[in-house]
Design an enzyme around this catalytic site. Structure first.
Site, PDB file in Angstrom:
ATOM      1  N   ASP A 212      -3.172   5.033  19.001  1.00  0.00           N
ATOM      2  CA  ASP A 212      -2.455   4.392  17.901  1.00  0.00           C
ATOM      3  C   ASP A 212      -1.025   4.920  17.870  1.00  0.00           C
ATOM      4  O   ASP A 212      -0.803   6.128  17.736  1.00  0.00           O
ATOM      5  CB  ASP A 212      -3.163   4.697  16.579  1.00  0.00           C
ATOM      6  CG  ASP A 212      -2.776   3.713  15.484  1.00  0.00           C
ATOM      7  OD1 ASP A 212      -1.735   3.054  15.637  1.00  0.00           O
ATOM      8  OD2 ASP A 212      -3.499   3.617  14.482  1.00  0.00           O
ATOM      9  N   PHE A 214       2.848   5.174  16.272  1.00  0.00           N
ATOM     10  CA  PHE A 214       3.662   5.041  15.067  1.00  0.00           C
ATOM     11  C   PHE A 214       4.844   4.124  15.381  1.00  0.00           C
ATOM     12  O   PHE A 214       5.987   4.559  15.451  1.00  0.00           O
ATOM     13  CB  PHE A 214       4.186   6.409  14.626  1.00  0.00           C
ATOM     14  CG  PHE A 214       3.221   7.169  13.738  1.00  0.00           C
ATOM     15  CD1 PHE A 214       2.896   6.691  12.481  1.00  0.00           C
ATOM     16  CD2 PHE A 214       2.671   8.364  14.161  1.00  0.00           C
ATOM     17  CE1 PHE A 214       2.027   7.383  11.661  1.00  0.00           C
ATOM     18  CE2 PHE A 214       1.795   9.061  13.346  1.00  0.00           C
ATOM     19  CZ  PHE A 214       1.462   8.573  12.090  1.00  0.00           C
ATOM     20  N   HIS A 219       5.240   2.515   8.254  1.00  0.00           N
ATOM     21  CA  HIS A 219       3.972   3.222   8.399  1.00  0.00           C
ATOM     22  C   HIS A 219       4.204   4.725   8.621  1.00  0.00           C
ATOM     23  O   HIS A 219       3.535   5.561   8.012  1.00  0.00           O
ATOM     24  CB  HIS A 219       3.196   2.619   9.575  1.00  0.00           C
ATOM     25  CG  HIS A 219       1.895   3.298   9.872  1.00  0.00           C
ATOM     26  ND1 HIS A 219       0.936   3.532   8.920  1.00  0.00           N
ATOM     27  CD2 HIS A 219       1.389   3.804  11.033  1.00  0.00           C
ATOM     28  CE1 HIS A 219      -0.103   4.140   9.464  1.00  0.00           C
ATOM     29  NE2 HIS A 219       0.153   4.319  10.751  1.00  0.00           N
ATOM     30  N   ARG A 228       4.153  15.749   4.655  1.00  0.00           N
ATOM     31  CA  ARG A 228       5.291  16.653   4.477  1.00  0.00           C
ATOM     32  C   ARG A 228       6.054  16.454   3.167  1.00  0.00           C
ATOM     33  O   ARG A 228       6.997  17.190   2.879  1.00  0.00           O
ATOM     34  CB  ARG A 228       6.279  16.473   5.657  1.00  0.00           C
ATOM     35  CG  ARG A 228       5.727  16.970   6.985  1.00  0.00           C
ATOM     36  CD  ARG A 228       6.714  16.739   8.113  1.00  0.00           C
ATOM     37  NE  ARG A 228       6.958  15.309   8.337  1.00  0.00           N
ATOM     38  CZ  ARG A 228       6.157  14.545   9.079  1.00  0.00           C
ATOM     39  NH1 ARG A 228       5.099  15.079   9.670  1.00  0.00           N
ATOM     40  NH2 ARG A 228       6.424  13.267   9.247  1.00  0.00           N
TER      41      ARG A 228
END
Length: 263
Positions: A212, A214, A219, A228
């Site tokens: 998967d 990014f 997203h 974070r």
């Protein structure tokens, strides 16, 4: 006022010779294909778009490979069994004939023989009803020997782009309004063309694993905020190299499947 076809011809004649070939290809792309299967104008599945999939004709039946055309599904195993994938790459391939049971081929043979015999002695209106009655009682107790795998498109996908193209060209020809092979074969149409609303769609391929990425900033920002905080949601390296993580194959399901999320 010129029609699209006459305008295309006029453009072709006036174009310089060195550009005529590319213009000819462009004209061919925009031509509208027409199928003998009724396809509504707003349908996602005209003859130009034949998505491959795997389906069950009815609950409890064996999975079969197919393509969508309008509001119907074309059973590719029936097309392959009839010998209509006759190109150099698919004529000797069993990519559309993977079976769960060693009796299914015999079932198809007997079904076709029954339909053909009935069509010789009965009217077209009576053939379907008598055929369905015979098939229902004949195959309810048909012996089967099951194997541990199910039909999928993995083998077809593995054949590569030339085989995909050959399959699509063959199917577009068979489904076109001007091709009689399937259009005028009532017995084959009865077996191979099924209403989409009556079939059950399944995962088309066996997915062993996947990665998967990014790829979406939205997203990545949402996930980064969870990890974070909103002050530094996206690390700088996201802008300079692909970021990906291992995904769970079990999370890939057919559209419409209920998702049970952990509490």
């Amino acid at each position: 006022r010129s029609s699209p076809s006459s305008l295309s011809l006029l453009l072709y004649i006036r174009a310089p010779k060195r550009r005529r070939f590319s213009l000819f290809l462009l004209i061919g792309v925009v031509m509208v294909l027409k199928s003998f299967v009724e396809v509504e104008p707003e349908s996602h599945f005209p003859l130009e778009n034949l998505p491959f999939g795997v389906f069950k004709p009815e609950p409890g039946s064996l999975p079969q490979p197919g393509v969508a055309i309008g509001e119907y599904v074309l059973d590719l195993s029936a097309i392959a069994f009839a010998g209509l994938f006759d190109g150099p790459l698919l004529s000797n391939s069993d990519c559309f004939n993977q079976v769960c049971s060693c009796s299914i081929v015999l079932c198809l043979v007997v079904r076709l023989e029954i339909f053909l015999m009935l069509s010789l002695v009965l009217s077209s209106e009576d053939v379907v009803s008598v055929y369905c009655a015979l098939v229902g009682c004949t195959f309810s107790n048909f012996p089967t020997v099951k194997f541990s795998f199910k039909p999928n498109l993995n083998k077809f996908v593995g054949l590569g782009r030339p085989a995909w193209k050959e399959a699509r060209v063959t199917l577009q020809k068979l489904l076109s309004a001007t091709e009689p092979t399937l259009r005028d074969n009532a017995a084959l149409r009865q077996i191979a063309l099924l209403p989409m609303e009556k079939v059950q769609m399944l995962l088309p391929v066996v997915i062993g694993d996947y990665t998967d990425f990014f790829a979406s900033m939205h997203h990545a920002k949402n996930c980064g905020t969870l990890f974070r905080g909103p002050e530094n949601p996206i690390n700088l390296n996201w802008f300079h190299l692909p970021i990906a993580y291992h995904g769970r194959a079990s999370s890939i399901v057919v559209s419409g499947t209920d998702i049970i999320r952990p509490r």
